[in-house]
Design an enzyme around this catalytic site. Structure first.
Site, short mmCIF file in Angstrom:
data_model
loop_
_atom_site.label_atom_id
_atom_site.label_comp_id
_atom_site.label_asym_id
_atom_site.label_seq_id
_atom_site.Cartn_x
_atom_site.Cartn_y
_atom_site.Cartn_z
N ASP A 42 9.98 6.95 -2.53
CA ASP A 42 8.97 6.14 -1.83
C ASP A 42 9.86 5.52 -0.43
OD1 ASP A 42 6.89 3.91 -1.34
OD2 ASP A 42 6.32 4.95 -3.42
N HIS A 108 5.79 -0.64 0.18
CA HIS A 108 5.21 0.24 -0.79
C HIS A 108 5.93 0.40 -1.91
CE1 HIS A 108 3.21 3.83 -2.19
NE2 HIS A 108 2.03 3.40 -2.06
N SER A 293 -1.53 5.25 -5.76
CA SER A 293 -0.23 4.86 -5.58
C SER A 293 0.19 3.79 -6.78
CB SER A 293 0.30 4.31 -4.30
OG SER A 293 0.48 5.56 -3.42
#
Length: 468
Positions: A42, A108, A293
């Site tokens: 990520d 994120h 996600s």
């Protein structure tokens, strides 16, 4: 097993809500992921997160271009820490992209990592699902995205496979989470498929987000790749999130949040984020996000919880089949044209099935793990390819109980028994209307207790309900 993290009860419906959650609290009595490493491919994780750092191992930053990494120079670097992925207006044009609006850093990777293994029961912020597992941060995404070559190398390194010029990962991951993918329709690039094949051969399981384009997941990376477990997004009501990709490539659903349609907090998944708009600062906040996600790390954490207690670690195919078999049926109807897997992740049932030895034919007292029926609550979208499914219901004495199936296609037979598991040859009542999905069993229990219901046949889109 209810954690003492102060935001848990109010914000983290995805763990404890009886309709849309993953049944985490019961699952925690069986496993917390102890001893398992989960790699998060990520944006990396922000260093020194006060509610995550204790569960973070040294990772690696695989971004080779300094314009994407925001480091001072090109090349890869140890750590795996998120330096931010903000973009100024039209920043990405220098990398060959079209013009872009300015955006702050997303953090994120930290959000995804928190859902998997946020430190829990520390009276701080939020909880994680596999909270005794460890996170291995592998940074492959930065400003304007990332390069396929960096992503593929990061995947291989995470699993402990050699990458030229880099030290071998000393903490190989048993599980890899990939909450990333292409922005448009794209079949699996060969560079990814080759990496996945090598990782599967080593025994590491890859869990991926199905994508947020409200489209067929089979046409989007990473779900178009073979050898992965693909996760769609569900809402607090157990329905499909409107943005979630769908189709036969999706194996299972998990909470991703419905967004504004369900409001704040029930439309979002919450974890600890950095407050910086560009690089990280000393400001930490609890932030909500929605997307596949956010759904994928629930399943990655559940896989870690299984591997932590399984007598023999499962392969990706074995894990995929177990996830599908243990999933809780959707409590609301899911369109047959936009399916998002076998049901919603049920961590407790998954762990029960992973750790309970199969019943022997000679042992009539053995009761395998069963899915619990709630009075007047429909289970929709059930499917089977010729197998049996077992359910249980706590019945009151003297009041009629009706087990009913309807809708869908195919053929199903029902067998019910009080206090024991029924079979096709041993039951208290049955309904076997040939070639039909419409079946009804009606019984009046003489005493309060558990009724077991067996569904046998080949069917799809079936609805099951019990009424007393």
């Amino acid at each position: 097993t209810t954690p003492n993290d102060p935001a848990y009860a109010q914000l983290q419906w995805n763990f404890h809500n009886p309709v849309g959650g993953v049944n985490a609290e019961q699952g925690w009595t069986r496993s917390t992921g102890q001893g398992v490493v989960v790699a998060v491919i990520d944006t990396g994780v922000v260093q020194n997160n006060p509610d995550l750092a204790a569960n973070v191992l040294p990772g690696y930053d695989f971004i080779s271009d300094h314009r994407v990494s925001r480091r001072d120079s090109d090349g890869r670097a140890p750590g795996g820490y998120d330096l931010g992925d903000w973009v100024e207006a039209d920043y990405c044009t220098a990398l060959g992209a079209s013009g872009n609006a300015p955006e702050p850093s997303s953090w994120h990777g930290s959000h995804v990592s928190g859902t998997i293994a946020q430190v829990t029961n520390n009276s701080l912020a939020t909880a994680g699902l596999a909270y005794n597992a460890k996170i291995l941060p592998v940074r492959v995404l930065g400003s304007c995205g990332g390069f396929g070559s960096d992503i593929a190398d990061g995947m291989l390194w995470a699993a402990g496979l050699p990458i030229a010029g880099l030290p071998t990962n000393p903490n190989p991951a048993e599980v890899i989470n990939m909450s990333l993918g292409s922005g448009g329709p794209d079949t699996c690039p060969q560079i990814y498929q080759d990496a996945i094949d090598q990782i599967n051969a080593k025994g590491t399981i890859i869990v991926v987000a199905a994508g947020n384009s409200n489209a067929n997941a089979a046409t989007y990376t990473m779900s178009s790749c073979n050898g992965v477990i693909s996760v769609g997004a569900s809402r607090v009501n157990g329905g499909r999130a409107s943005y979630s990709n769908y189709g036969t490539r999706v194996d299972i659903a998990a909470p991703g949040g419905g967004g504004d349609v369900d409001g704040d907090p029930n439309g979002y998944i919450f974890q600890v984020l950095n407050g910086g708009t560009q690089g990280p600062t000393g400001d930490w906040q609890i932030g909500g996000m929605a997307g596949t996600s956010m759904a994928s790390p629930h399943v990655a954490a559940a896989v870690a919880m299984v591997q932590s207690v399984a007598a023999t670690p499962l392969t990706w195919t074995g894990m995929r089949d177990l996830l599908r078999a243990s999933a809780r049926p959707f409590p609301v109807a899911i369109s047959t044209t936009t399916p998002i897997g076998a049901g919603i992740l049920d961590v407790d049932m998954l762990l029960q099935m992973a750790t309970t030895p199969p019943c022997q034919p000679s042992d009539s007292s053995c009761v395998p793990p069963t899915k619990t029926l709630t009075n007047k609550v429909e289970m929709s979208g059930l499917g089977s390819q010729g197998g049996d499914a077992l359910y249980s219901f706590q019945a009151e004495a003297g009041k009629a109980v009706s087990f009913m199936t309807f809708s869908g296609t195919g053929s199903v037979a029902l067998y019910a028994a009080a206090g024991r598991v029924p079979t096709s040859s041993s039951y208290d009542a049955r309904s076997v209307r040939a070639g039909s999905t419409t079946q009804t069993i009606r019984v009046i229990p003489s005493s309060a207790g558990t009724y077991y219901l067996r569904l046998s046949g080949s069917y799809s889109g079936l609805t099951l309900v019990v009424r007393q």
